[in-house]
Write an enzyme that holds these catalytic residues in place. Structure first.
Site, PDB file in Angstrom:
ATOM      1  N   HIS A 163     -23.018  -7.322   0.380  1.00 35.02           N
ATOM      2  CA  HIS A 163     -21.811  -7.842  -0.258  1.00 35.02           C
ATOM      3  C   HIS A 163     -20.700  -8.028   0.770  1.00 35.02           C
ATOM      4  O   HIS A 163     -20.813  -7.607   1.920  1.00 35.02           O
ATOM      5  CB  HIS A 163     -21.341  -6.877  -1.351  1.00 35.02           C
ATOM      6  CG  HIS A 163     -21.049  -5.490  -0.839  1.00 35.02           C
ATOM      7  ND1 HIS A 163     -22.040  -4.569  -0.587  1.00 35.02           N
ATOM      8  CD2 HIS A 163     -19.875  -4.866  -0.528  1.00 35.02           C
ATOM      9  CE1 HIS A 163     -21.498  -3.436  -0.145  1.00 35.02           C
ATOM     10  NE2 HIS A 163     -20.186  -3.597  -0.081  1.00 35.02           N
ATOM     11  N   ASP A 171      -7.340  -9.284   6.124  1.00 34.29           N
ATOM     12  CA  ASP A 171      -7.629  -7.884   5.831  1.00 34.29           C
ATOM     13  C   ASP A 171      -8.220  -7.225   7.072  1.00 34.29           C
ATOM     14  O   ASP A 171      -9.151  -7.750   7.684  1.00 34.29           O
ATOM     15  CB  ASP A 171      -8.615  -7.799   4.667  1.00 34.29           C
ATOM     16  CG  ASP A 171      -8.752  -6.394   4.103  1.00 34.29           C
ATOM     17  OD1 ASP A 171      -8.627  -5.432   4.878  1.00 34.29           O
ATOM     18  OD2 ASP A 171      -8.993  -6.259   2.883  1.00 34.29           O
ATOM     19  N   GLU A 255     -22.599  -2.131  -5.806  1.00 37.08           N
ATOM     20  CA  GLU A 255     -22.890  -1.600  -7.135  1.00 37.08           C
ATOM     21  C   GLU A 255     -23.655  -2.613  -7.985  1.00 37.08           C
ATOM     22  O   GLU A 255     -23.415  -3.821  -7.894  1.00 37.08           O
ATOM     23  CB  GLU A 255     -21.587  -1.218  -7.838  1.00 37.08           C
ATOM     24  CG  GLU A 255     -20.809  -0.147  -7.104  1.00 37.08           C
ATOM     25  CD  GLU A 255     -19.362  -0.013  -7.567  1.00 37.08           C
ATOM     26  OE1 GLU A 255     -18.759   1.051  -7.336  1.00 37.08           O
ATOM     27  OE2 GLU A 255     -18.833  -0.985  -8.138  1.00 37.08           O
ATOM     28  N   LYS A 369     -26.574   2.183  -6.756  1.00 38.47           N
ATOM     29  CA  LYS A 369     -25.245   2.609  -7.194  1.00 38.47           C
ATOM     30  C   LYS A 369     -24.788   1.826  -8.413  1.00 38.47           C
ATOM     31  O   LYS A 369     -25.027   0.620  -8.516  1.00 38.47           O
ATOM     32  CB  LYS A 369     -24.256   2.401  -6.038  1.00 38.47           C
ATOM     33  CG  LYS A 369     -22.874   2.986  -6.257  1.00 38.47           C
ATOM     34  CD  LYS A 369     -22.039   2.807  -4.993  1.00 38.47           C
ATOM     35  CE  LYS A 369     -20.638   3.377  -5.154  1.00 38.47           C
ATOM     36  NZ  LYS A 369     -19.828   3.167  -3.933  1.00 38.47           N
ATOM     37  N   HIS A 374     -14.225   3.148 -16.305  1.00 43.06           N
ATOM     38  CA  HIS A 374     -13.929   4.076 -17.400  1.00 43.06           C
ATOM     39  C   HIS A 374     -12.622   3.780 -18.128  1.00 43.06           C
ATOM     40  O   HIS A 374     -12.243   4.511 -19.033  1.00 43.06           O
ATOM     41  CB  HIS A 374     -13.850   5.501 -16.846  1.00 43.06           C
ATOM     42  CG  HIS A 374     -12.862   5.635 -15.705  1.00 43.06           C
ATOM     43  ND1 HIS A 374     -11.505   5.657 -15.887  1.00 43.06           N
ATOM     44  CD2 HIS A 374     -13.076   5.724 -14.365  1.00 43.06           C
ATOM     45  CE1 HIS A 374     -10.912   5.777 -14.712  1.00 43.06           C
ATOM     46  NE2 HIS A 374     -11.837   5.806 -13.768  1.00 43.06           N
ATOM     47  N   GLU A 455     -19.988  10.501  -5.604  1.00 49.39           N
ATOM     48  CA  GLU A 455     -19.155   9.864  -4.587  1.00 49.39           C
ATOM     49  C   GLU A 455     -17.740   9.777  -5.118  1.00 49.39           C
ATOM     50  O   GLU A 455     -17.515   9.646  -6.321  1.00 49.39           O
ATOM     51  CB  GLU A 455     -19.702   8.471  -4.257  1.00 49.39           C
ATOM     52  CG  GLU A 455     -19.091   7.819  -3.039  1.00 49.39           C
ATOM     53  CD  GLU A 455     -19.864   6.567  -2.617  1.00 49.39           C
ATOM     54  OE1 GLU A 455     -21.053   6.704  -2.266  1.00 49.39           O
ATOM     55  OE2 GLU A 455     -19.287   5.478  -2.683  1.00 49.39           O
ATOM     56  N   ASN A 456     -16.767   9.878  -4.231  1.00 43.80           N
ATOM     57  CA  ASN A 456     -15.369   9.705  -4.636  1.00 43.80           C
ATOM     58  C   ASN A 456     -14.902   8.312  -4.252  1.00 43.80           C
ATOM     59  O   ASN A 456     -15.496   7.655  -3.404  1.00 43.80           O
ATOM     60  CB  ASN A 456     -14.478  10.758  -3.975  1.00 43.80           C
ATOM     61  CG  ASN A 456     -14.553  10.717  -2.463  1.00 43.80           C
ATOM     62  OD1 ASN A 456     -15.641  10.801  -1.900  1.00 43.80           O
ATOM     63  ND2 ASN A 456     -13.419  10.592  -1.803  1.00 43.80           N
ATOM     64  N   ARG A 491     -13.674   8.792   2.825  1.00 42.11           N
ATOM     65  CA  ARG A 491     -14.479   8.390   3.950  1.00 42.11           C
ATOM     66  C   ARG A 491     -13.903   9.030   5.184  1.00 42.11           C
ATOM     67  O   ARG A 491     -12.781   9.536   5.171  1.00 42.11           O
ATOM     68  CB  ARG A 491     -14.519   6.863   3.977  1.00 42.11           C
ATOM     69  CG  ARG A 491     -14.355   6.152   5.220  1.00 42.11           C
ATOM     70  CD  ARG A 491     -14.348   4.646   5.136  1.00 42.11           C
ATOM     71  NE  ARG A 491     -14.725   3.887   3.993  1.00 42.11           N
ATOM     72  CZ  ARG A 491     -15.863   3.229   3.860  1.00 42.11           C
ATOM     73  NH1 ARG A 491     -16.753   3.286   4.852  1.00 42.11           N
ATOM     74  NH2 ARG A 491     -16.106   2.555   2.792  1.00 42.11           N
TER      75      ARG A 491
END
Length: 544
Positions: A163, A171, A255, A369, A374, A455-456, A491
């Protein structure tokens, strides 16, 4: 420190002490145990005492003691608890595939090893490795990282990142898809996802053309497969030894989902509760929808997504499809959601099948993943999950088919929903429930016997995050014969090595291991001492 042994060992010690006012430290103490009749089995315990801030000496209990346990058999077989991996910086490599800041990377990996971290998660970017031409791969920078990890005694999880990363050329973390892929997208814009307003998303190739030869004679699935085969062949000596895990990307941000919202917005702490848009308006997705509608004799259902689903920022009750009238429950609504989520599941199954066949027998664990969406979990329709491709509502478990699919191929499931707290989220969005979402996902995967990778989504080593991970790790692993929960910390950056954050993180690693000790297996001469603020700060400045 007491070591319980099931036999009476022969015992010999060697002790070397050097004391000066300038160093105020002892040199290492080494004790060796040997079992009579088994000269090849040995236990070596090494201690290095460092002065404390108060001028005395630290003890094993306070966590600042560096020492090493070396056995005559693999430490992986003795590991207790849940292993922790740390994701490497996004910009670890240049756009041409060269390793940045080699010295800083070395220091950082040594620090992680000293803290008892199991290994690192290394994103392997398609847009870097196969950048210029199809089937021309450049693995040089990643080979250097794996070699460094091996020298430091760390394991590697490699994520096949198919991806885009970042928002655009401005960026600082911009990694686009391979240039030759972008050229094909210029020729055929329908290779990118599109919503009903014609807005294109370039993060990932549309799954509507998964099996079509749209990439210079190859299909996207074939391109992903060739990439992974070349990775396997190039890194074969490290597979199962250093590289112990493969996480295969299946969509935006790696994901398995549709890009219903731009990925960078999902990481904003102040994100708005976007509904998302159905991504089914490129010609390949529309052709698939139309074909399915014709099969059941309802051609009028094959013209596109729900026409009464409003724009991104509207209130759920103003979006008729998701609102109190429950249009999503009607026959045409159910048909569309079944097709939309089923197409995503089929995409995941295709990649799982290829990945399993490629790495079968390589000695690596494989995972995929899902997204932690939510922010409308406490509504009946879970609308933001629906637009992302998860047919999960108050009446239906949309993650059960995904868990079953991963279970069939022996995959683990990874999810990043370990940061949010219900109390905090509900202040901004009353219908959000990260805790409810995570509880459902953990229960579903455990029921299917699928190992879980937590994972956070934010890089700050927050105490609430670690507390939640520890609780979920114990809950998920309770009664299991072998470790089935691991955690990827996101990270490694300069903030990660700030002294307070570092102390908090190393304490978390010890708690996850259930051993109460640090493990350092370093092949470098000399030990790395991170028991002072200055030492940790130096590592942080180097990586920053």
């Amino acid at each position: 420190m007491a070591v319980a042994l099931p036999y009476a060992p022969s015992f010999s010690t060697s002790f070397c002490c050097a004391w000066t006012e300038s160093t105020r430290c002892f040199l290492p103490f080494t004790a060796r145990f040997r079992r009579a009749g088994h000269p090849n089995l040995r236990l070596t315990v090494s201690f290095r005492f460092q002065p404390s801030a108060a001028g005395g000496f630290v003890s094993p209990e306070n966590g600042d003691l560096d020492y090493e346990l070396q056995h005559g058999f693999s430490p992986q077989k003795r590991r207790i608890g849940s292993p922790v991996f740390v994701k490497l910086p996004i910009d670890a490599l240049t756009e041409s595939g060269q390793l940045r800041r080699r010295k800083a990377m070395t220091q950082s990996l040594r620090a992680l090893a000293a803290a008892g971290v199991e290994g690192v998660l290394m994103e392997v970017w398609w847009g870097i490795v196969e950048r210029e031409m199809p089937r021309v791969y450049n693995w040089q920078g990643y080979m250097e990282i794996v070699a460094l990890a091996k020298r430091c005694g760390l394991k590697v999880r490699a994520m096949m990142a198919f991806h885009q990363c970042g928002t655009g050329p401005g960026d600082s973390y911009w990694i686009p898809l391979p240039q030759w892929i972008l050229e094909e997208m210029d020729k055929d814009p329908d290779l990118a996802f599109s919503d009903r307003f014609g807005r294109r998303n370039m993060e990932y190739i549309s799954i509507g053309c998964d099996t079509l030869p749209v990439l210079r004679g190859r299909s996207p699935i074939q391109a992903y497969s060739d990439f992974m085969k070349n990775f396997r062949d190039t890194f074969r000596p490290f597979l199962g030894v250093v590289i112990t895990g493969i996480q295969v990307g299946m969509g935006p941000a790696g994901e398995l989902r549709y890009p219903s919202c731009p990925s960078h917005k999902l990481t904003w702490p102040w994100r708005s509760p976007d509904l998302g848009e159905f991504q089914c308006y490129d010609k390949y997705m529309l052709a698939s929808l139309n074909a399915c509608a014709r099969v059941i004799g309802m051609r009028e259902w094959g013209k596109g997504g729900p026409i009464d689903a409003k724009d991104l920022m509207h209130d759920p009750e103003q979006a008729e499809f998701f609102g109190s009238d429950s249009c999503w429950k009607t026959p045409d609504g159910h048909f569309f959601l079944e097709w939309y989520s089923g197409t995503l599941l089929l995409h995941g199954d295709r990649i799982c099948c290829q990945t399993e066949s490629i790495f079968c027998g390589a000695g690596v664990d494989v995972s995929a993943k899902v997204a932690g969406i939510h922010w409308h979990y406490d509504t009946l329709s879970h609308l933001s999950e629906l637009t992302a491709g998860y047919y999960n509502t108050s009446e239906r478990d949309g993650y059960l088919p995904i868990a079953r699919m991963l279970g069939r191929y022996g995959f683990s499931l990874c999810c990043s929903c370990f940061k949010g707290q219900d109390a905090m989220e509900k202040r901004m969005n009353p219908v959000s429930s990260p805790k409810g979402f995570l509880r459902q996902l953990l229960l579903t995967t455990r029921t299917c016997g699928v190992p879980f990778e937590g994972e956070n989504s934010a890089a700050h080593p927050d105490g609430h995050l670690f507390e939640q991970v520890l609780k979920m790790s114990k809950l998920y692993s309770d009664g299991q014969d072998k470790p089935c929960f691991s955690f990827n910390f996101v990270r490694m950056d300069k903030n990660f090595f700030e002294y307070v954050n570092w102390v908090r993180f190393t304490r978390f690693v010890r708690q996850m291991s259930e051993a109460g000790i640090f493990r350092a297996r370093l092949a470098f001469r000399g030990a790395i001492n991170l028991s002072s603020k200055l030492a940790v700060a130096r590592v942080g400045m180097a990586i920053g």
